[in-house]
Design an enzyme around this catalytic site. Structure first.
Site, PDB file in Angstrom:
ATOM      1  N   THR A 128       0.685  10.386   3.993  1.00  0.00           N
ATOM      2  CA  THR A 128       0.008  11.590   3.500  1.00  0.00           C
ATOM      3  C   THR A 128      -1.339  11.784   4.193  1.00  0.00           C
ATOM      4  OG1 THR A 128      -1.030  10.389   1.671  1.00  0.00           O
ATOM      5  CG2 THR A 128       1.114  11.394   1.235  1.00  0.00           C
TER       6      THR A 128
ATOM      7  N   ARG B 253      -5.211   7.697  -6.490  1.00  0.00           N
ATOM      8  CA  ARG B 253      -4.997   7.964  -7.906  1.00  0.00           C
ATOM      9  C   ARG B 253      -3.835   8.936  -8.121  1.00  0.00           C
ATOM     10  NH1 ARG B 253     -10.805   7.408 -10.963  1.00  0.00           N
ATOM     11  NH2 ARG B 253     -11.632   5.769  -9.616  1.00  0.00           N
TER      12      ARG B 253
ATOM     13  N   ASP C 117       0.879  -1.156   0.000  1.00  0.00           N
ATOM     14  CA  ASP C 117       0.000   0.000   0.000  1.00  0.00           C
ATOM     15  C   ASP C 117       0.925   1.216   0.000  1.00  0.00           C
ATOM     16  OD1 ASP C 117      -2.305   1.618   0.281  1.00  0.00           O
ATOM     17  OD2 ASP C 117      -2.077   1.636   2.456  1.00  0.00           O
ATOM     18  N   LEU C 118       0.388   2.394  -0.204  1.00  0.00           N
ATOM     19  CA  LEU C 118       1.213   3.611  -0.226  1.00  0.00           C
ATOM     20  C   LEU C 118       1.089   4.403   1.068  1.00  0.00           C
ATOM     21  CD1 LEU C 118       3.027   5.659  -1.736  1.00  0.00           C
ATOM     22  CD2 LEU C 118       0.934   6.676  -2.641  1.00  0.00           C
ATOM     23  N   ASP C 119      -0.090   4.967   1.303  1.00  0.00           N
ATOM     24  CA  ASP C 119      -0.284   5.826   2.470  1.00  0.00           C
ATOM     25  C   ASP C 119      -0.181   5.029   3.767  1.00  0.00           C
ATOM     26  OD1 ASP C 119      -0.648   8.085   0.948  1.00  0.00           O
ATOM     27  OD2 ASP C 119      -2.815   7.824   0.786  1.00  0.00           O
TER      28      ASP C 119
ATOM     29  N   SER D 124      -2.365   0.633  -4.303  1.00  0.00           N
ATOM     30  CA  SER D 124      -2.880   1.777  -3.549  1.00  0.00           C
ATOM     31  C   SER D 124      -4.174   2.283  -4.154  1.00  0.00           C
ATOM     32  CB  SER D 124      -1.847   2.907  -3.552  1.00  0.00           C
ATOM     33  OG  SER D 124      -2.398   4.098  -3.029  1.00  0.00           O
ATOM     34  N   ALA D 125      -5.096   2.686  -3.288  1.00  0.00           N
ATOM     35  CA  ALA D 125      -6.355   3.270  -3.758  1.00  0.00           C
ATOM     36  C   ALA D 125      -6.148   4.699  -4.251  1.00  0.00           C
ATOM     37  CB  ALA D 125      -7.386   3.253  -2.631  1.00  0.00           C
TER      38      ALA D 125
ATOM     39  N   GLU E 142       0.242  -3.617   4.475  1.00  0.00           N
ATOM     40  CA  GLU E 142      -0.827  -2.634   4.638  1.00  0.00           C
ATOM     41  C   GLU E 142      -0.837  -2.072   6.054  1.00  0.00           C
ATOM     42  OE1 GLU E 142      -3.453  -1.042   3.526  1.00  0.00           O
ATOM     43  OE2 GLU E 142      -3.871  -1.782   1.502  1.00  0.00           O
ATOM     44  N   ASP E 143      -1.444  -0.891   6.202  1.00  0.00           N
ATOM     45  CA  ASP E 143      -1.597  -0.311   7.538  1.00  0.00           C
ATOM     46  C   ASP E 143      -3.063  -0.157   7.925  1.00  0.00           C
ATOM     47  OD1 ASP E 143      -2.166   1.869   5.748  1.00  0.00           O
ATOM     48  OD2 ASP E 143      -1.828   3.251   7.414  1.00  0.00           O
TER      49      ASP E 143
ATOM     50  N   LYS F 220     -10.833  -1.744  -1.938  1.00  0.00           N
ATOM     51  CA  LYS F 220     -10.625  -2.442  -0.677  1.00  0.00           C
ATOM     52  C   LYS F 220     -11.850  -2.218   0.218  1.00  0.00           C
ATOM     53  CE  LYS F 220      -5.737  -1.204  -1.086  1.00  0.00           C
ATOM     54  NZ  LYS F 220      -4.625  -0.422  -0.519  1.00  0.00           N
TER      55      LYS F 220
ATOM     56  N   LYS G 137      -9.602   5.409   6.307  1.00  0.00           N
ATOM     57  CA  LYS G 137      -8.301   4.779   6.093  1.00  0.00           C
ATOM     58  C   LYS G 137      -8.441   3.542   5.218  1.00  0.00           C
ATOM     59  CE  LYS G 137      -4.200   4.076   8.946  1.00  0.00           C
ATOM     60  NZ  LYS G 137      -3.706   3.927  10.335  1.00  0.00           N
TER      61      LYS G 137
END
Length: 232
Positions: A22, A125, A14-16, A122-123, A177-178, A153, A50
């Site tokens: 962010t 965009r 995942d990213l965030d 990641s969700a 993932e977080d 997700k 989240k």
């Protein structure tokens, strides 16, 4: 299904909250929109957003309206979502490599040295833009476009798409993932789930670390071997 450590072929992130954080920028952008709409919004409410995509987040905010937001047209919702994203994009313009979370770039180095493939699920965009600003885009073999995914997700679609893009079987992937919704997506895809954060919230994960500094290939492979079986 028994899994040996040597069977690991790819990591999907995942990213965030995993590569960078962010959340503060998302919070500020959603807060601005909620204030404009006269709807309550605080950090506690923001936690509900989240791991889910932009439109699902907007729906949660609008659910506080008297009619749950049912009278709002899809065109209006898309306008508000685009407005939120515009504010968010302005806020993240200052993001640079100093905002990579602790231990993440070292982990990327480890994975490349071990010839393991790396994907992003990641969700956001804005993921490609952020990866470029963080100067880590070159590590990724596959970046899934969330606009191409039918179900966000906690559905497993985006992780399955990442596995396809990497050319590996889901059972040979480690998902990181977080968010609770993200862990559910990883498990739904039949992957081994590593959670970053509160173990009581990420209870469905196969392994949980308190923060990204504890993410190492050695520790993950050791845990993978000890568990020996993916929970379905």
């Amino acid at each position: 299904m028994t899994i040996q450590a040597s069977a690991i072929q790819a990591f999907i992130f995942d990213l965030d909250g995993v590569i960078t954080d962010t959340a503060k920028y998302h919070y500020e952008a959603w807060k601005q929109l909620a204030d404009e709409l006269g709807l309550p919004f605080d950090h506690a409410f923001n936690e509900q957003l989240k791991g889910i995509d932009r439109m699902a987040s907007l729906e949660k905010i609008l659910s506080q309206m008297e009619d749950g937001g049912r009278s709002i047209s899809i065109q209006q919702k898309e306008h508000w979502a685009a407005h939120k994203n515009s504010v968010y994009q302005q806020l993240i313009e200052a993001v640079d490599e100093s905002e990579i979370l602790p231990g993440i770039e070292a982990l990327f180095h480890e994975l490349k040295e071990a010839q393991l493939r790396i994907g992003l699920a990641s969700a956001s965009r804005n993921a490609k833009t952020l990866l470029k600003q963080l100067k880590v885009e070159a590590y990724f073999d596959c970046i899934v476009d969330p606009a191409s995914i039918a179900n966000g997700k906690p559905a497993p679609d985006i992780f399955l798409a990442a596995a396809r893009g990497l050319g590996v079987h889901p059972s040979s992937c480690i998902g990181v993932e977080d968010a609770e919704a993200g862990i559910q997506a990883i498990k739904g895809a039949g992957m081994y789930a590593v959670g970053v954060g509160d173990a009581s919230i990420l209870s469905e994960a196969d392994m949980v670390v308190p923060d990204t500094s504890k993410l190492t290939l050695t520790s993950i492979k050791a845990h993978w071997s000890q568990v020996g079986e993916v929970k379905k």
